[in-house]
Structures are given as structure tokens and as C-alpha cells.
Design an enzyme around this catalytic site. Structure first.
Site, PDB file in Angstrom:
ATOM      1  N   LYS A   1       0.823  -1.208   0.000  1.00 25.19           N
ATOM      2  CA  LYS A   1       0.000   0.000   0.000  1.00 25.19           C
ATOM      3  C   LYS A   1       0.862   1.266   0.000  1.00 25.19           C
ATOM      4  O   LYS A   1       2.074   1.208   0.311  1.00 25.19           O
ATOM      5  CB  LYS A   1      -0.918  -0.026   1.226  1.00 25.19           C
ATOM      6  CG  LYS A   1      -1.921  -1.185   1.196  1.00 25.19           C
ATOM      7  CD  LYS A   1      -2.912  -1.112   2.354  1.00 25.19           C
ATOM      8  CE  LYS A   1      -3.975  -2.185   2.213  1.00 25.19           C
ATOM      9  NZ  LYS A   1      -5.047  -2.059   3.223  1.00 25.19           N
TER      10      LYS A   1
ATOM     11  N   TYR B   1     -12.635  -2.929  -3.855  1.00 28.50           N
ATOM     12  CA  TYR B   1     -13.228  -2.835  -2.518  1.00 28.50           C
ATOM     13  C   TYR B   1     -14.757  -2.852  -2.558  1.00 28.50           C
ATOM     14  O   TYR B   1     -15.402  -2.317  -1.654  1.00 28.50           O
ATOM     15  CB  TYR B   1     -12.716  -1.578  -1.810  1.00 28.50           C
ATOM     16  CG  TYR B   1     -11.286  -1.702  -1.301  1.00 28.50           C
ATOM     17  CD1 TYR B   1     -10.884  -2.792  -0.534  1.00 28.50           C
ATOM     18  CD2 TYR B   1     -10.341  -0.718  -1.569  1.00 28.50           C
ATOM     19  CE1 TYR B   1      -9.580  -2.914  -0.073  1.00 28.50           C
ATOM     20  CE2 TYR B   1      -9.025  -0.829  -1.096  1.00 28.50           C
ATOM     21  CZ  TYR B   1      -8.665  -1.932  -0.351  1.00 28.50           C
ATOM     22  OH  TYR B   1      -7.379  -2.054   0.129  1.00 28.50           O
TER      23      TYR B   1
ATOM     24  N   ASN C   1      -2.255  -0.305   6.825  1.00 32.85           N
ATOM     25  CA  ASN C   1      -1.850  -1.617   7.339  1.00 32.85           C
ATOM     26  C   ASN C   1      -0.935  -2.409   6.380  1.00 32.85           C
ATOM     27  O   ASN C   1      -0.974  -3.625   6.316  1.00 32.85           O
ATOM     28  CB  ASN C   1      -3.074  -2.434   7.769  1.00 32.85           C
ATOM     29  CG  ASN C   1      -4.005  -2.715   6.623  1.00 32.85           C
ATOM     30  OD1 ASN C   1      -3.787  -2.262   5.497  1.00 32.85           O
ATOM     31  ND2 ASN C   1      -5.051  -3.476   6.879  1.00 32.85           N
TER      32      ASN C   1
ATOM     33  N   HIS D   1      -2.272  -5.362   1.164  1.00 36.26           N
ATOM     34  CA  HIS D   1      -3.523  -6.053   0.859  1.00 36.26           C
ATOM     35  C   HIS D   1      -3.145  -7.473   0.473  1.00 36.26           C
ATOM     36  O   HIS D   1      -2.140  -7.673  -0.231  1.00 36.26           O
ATOM     37  CB  HIS D   1      -4.259  -5.403  -0.321  1.00 36.26           C
ATOM     38  CG  HIS D   1      -5.323  -6.315  -0.874  1.00 36.26           C
ATOM     39  ND1 HIS D   1      -6.558  -6.455  -0.284  1.00 36.26           N
ATOM     40  CD2 HIS D   1      -5.288  -7.200  -1.913  1.00 36.26           C
ATOM     41  CE1 HIS D   1      -7.259  -7.361  -0.950  1.00 36.26           C
ATOM     42  NE2 HIS D   1      -6.520  -7.840  -1.937  1.00 36.26           N
TER      43      HIS D   1
HETATM   44  P1  TYD Z   1     -11.023  -5.795   4.666  1.00 33.34           P
HETATM   45  O1  TYD Z   1     -11.201  -6.399   3.317  1.00 33.34           O
HETATM   46  O2  TYD Z   1     -12.147  -5.961   5.669  1.00 33.34           O
HETATM   47  O3  TYD Z   1      -9.691  -6.305   5.406  1.00 33.34           O
HETATM   48  P2  TYD Z   1      -8.357  -7.031   4.878  1.00 33.34           P
HETATM   49  O4  TYD Z   1      -7.516  -5.982   4.169  1.00 33.34           O
HETATM   50  O5  TYD Z   1      -7.676  -7.526   6.134  1.00 33.34           O
HETATM   51  O6  TYD Z   1      -8.780  -8.161   3.960  1.00 33.34           O
HETATM   52  O7  TYD Z   1     -10.783  -4.217   4.517  1.00 33.34           O
HETATM   53  C1  TYD Z   1     -10.055  -3.709   3.431  1.00 33.34           C
HETATM   54  C2  TYD Z   1      -9.254  -2.515   3.918  1.00 33.34           C
HETATM   55  O8  TYD Z   1     -10.114  -1.498   4.360  1.00 33.34           O
HETATM   56  C3  TYD Z   1      -8.353  -2.828   5.122  1.00 33.34           C
HETATM   57  O9  TYD Z   1      -7.117  -3.405   4.749  1.00 33.34           O
HETATM   58  C4  TYD Z   1      -8.203  -1.480   5.743  1.00 33.34           C
HETATM   59  C5  TYD Z   1      -9.518  -0.789   5.443  1.00 33.34           C
HETATM   60  N1  TYD Z   1     -10.451  -0.779   6.598  1.00 33.34           N
HETATM   61  C6  TYD Z   1     -10.593   0.399   7.337  1.00 33.34           C
HETATM   62  O10 TYD Z   1      -9.967   1.425   7.031  1.00 33.34           O
HETATM   63  N2  TYD Z   1     -11.444   0.401   8.420  1.00 33.34           N
HETATM   64  C7  TYD Z   1     -12.126  -0.712   8.784  1.00 33.34           C
HETATM   65  O11 TYD Z   1     -12.894  -0.652   9.784  1.00 33.34           O
HETATM   66  C8  TYD Z   1     -11.969  -1.922   8.036  1.00 33.34           C
HETATM   67  C9  TYD Z   1     -12.691  -3.183   8.418  1.00 33.34           C
HETATM   68  C10 TYD Z   1     -11.115  -1.907   6.945  1.00 33.34           C
END
Ligand code: TYD
Length: 153
Positions: free
Chosen positions: A9, A49, A112, A115
Site C-alpha cells: 500500500k 473494494y 496496514n 492487501h
Molecule cells: P477488509 O477487506 O475488511 O480487510 P483485509 O484488508 O484484512 O482483507 O478491509 C479492506 C481494507 O479497508 C483494510 O485493509 C483497511 C480498510 N479498513 C478500514 O480502514 N477500516 C475498517 O474498519 C476496516 C474493516 C477496513
């Protein structure tokens, strides 16, 4: 062998962590079969998304993903989808386990680091969204017999 999509990211690019994060996947024994830098569009991110489109943070998350170019990569291995998700750790970096990528490098839910596709089906769809087939390579790493037992492959 499975293939899965990982996106480094914008936070990872801006923090100068590209090499370190790629290295985590390499050291695990996953094989890199495609990689490029690209600047994502709102249109592509709306598809990517789509499962979050009813969420209040949908636009914020999409906007954060196009503040600078990202690195998209394809990793290959046995059960690669699950192995990569385990390595990535929980979505929220603050409570992701130490030793996972998010646990070691992130203090945020949104920022974070990576992805990672969440199932084999999703991985197939996501890889075709971000890569042309000609950008993904077929090769056998020379250390394959140090990565797996002969009854595993
Ligand atoms: P998600 O697909 O639920 O998680 P992952 O990346 O672990 O598969 O969410 C996609 C992205 O959206 C996540 O990496 C970070 C963002 N996000 C937020 O900013 N706030 C939130 O409450 C959630 C659930 C996700």
C-alpha cells in the site's frame, strides 16, 4: 501451486518499506511470479473494494490507496493464499500478532502495509484485475527441493 495477489500500500511505499516487506515473503519461501508499480484509479479501487461499498470508510480507504503509486505482486506456493494471509496478520495493525507483517510494521487499520487476497477464488479475480496474463511468469525456482518435500508437490 496457488497464486495470490499482494499490494504494498502507499503507506509502505512512503515509509521506504518495499524491500523489507518483499523480503518477508521471499524468506517465507513464496515465489515471486509478477510485480509492478502502478498508480491505482478510483474506478479500479471501487471494484477491488466493492465488498466495502456500504461502509462509511469506503471512499476514505479508496482515496488512501491512490495517494501515491503502489506495488502489486503475485506470489506462488502451496496453499499460498492462506500462507500469505497468515503472514499479513489481522486487519488492524494495532492488534495483529507480533511476527506478522501488520503486527510488526503497522499501528493502523487503514495504513496496514499490505492487501492480501482472502480466498483462492478472490485471488483469481484480483490477479486478473491487476495483471495482464503476460505479466505473470512460469518458472521453477532452483531451490524448490529445499522449499518442499517431494510428496508435497
Ligand atoms: P477488509 O477487506 O475488511 O480487510 P483485509 O484488508 O484484512 O482483507 O478491509 C479492506 C481494507 O479497508 C483494510 O485493509 C483497511 C480498510 N479498513 C478500514 O480502514 N477500516 C475498517 O474498519 C476496516 C474493516 C477496513
Amino acid at each position: 501451486m496457488e497464486r495470490t495477489l499482494v499490494i504494498l500500500k502507499p503507506c509502505t511505499v512512503q515509509r521506504g518499506l518495499i524491500g523489507e516487506i518483499i523480503s518477508r515473503f521471499e524468506k517465507k519461501g513464496l515465489v515471486l511470479v509478477g510485480m509492478k508499480m502502478t498508480w491505482l484509479t478510483d474506478e479500479l479501487l471501487s471494484e477491488h473494494y466493492a465488498h466495502l461499498k456500504e461502509k462509511s470508510f469506503f471512499q476514505r480507504v479508496k482515496d488512501a490507496m491512490r495517494t501515491c503509486p503502489v506495488i502489486v505482486c503475485c506470489w506462488e506456493g502451496i496453499d499460498a493464499v492462506e500462507a500469505v494471509r497468515t503472514l499479513a496478520g489481522k486487519t488492524n495493525g494495532r492488534n495483529a500478532a507480533p511476527g506478522t507483517i501488520r503486527g510488526d510494521y503497522s499501528m493502523s487499520v487503514q495504513e496496514n502495509i499490505v492487501h492480501a487476497s482472502d480466498s483462492l477464488e478472490t485471488a483469481k479475480v484480483e490477479l486478473s484485475r491487476f495483471f495482464d496474463p503476460s505479466e505473470l511468469y512460469e518458472y521453477t525456482p532452483s531451490n524448490i527441493w529445499s522449499l518442499y518435500a517431494n510428496d508435497e508437490i
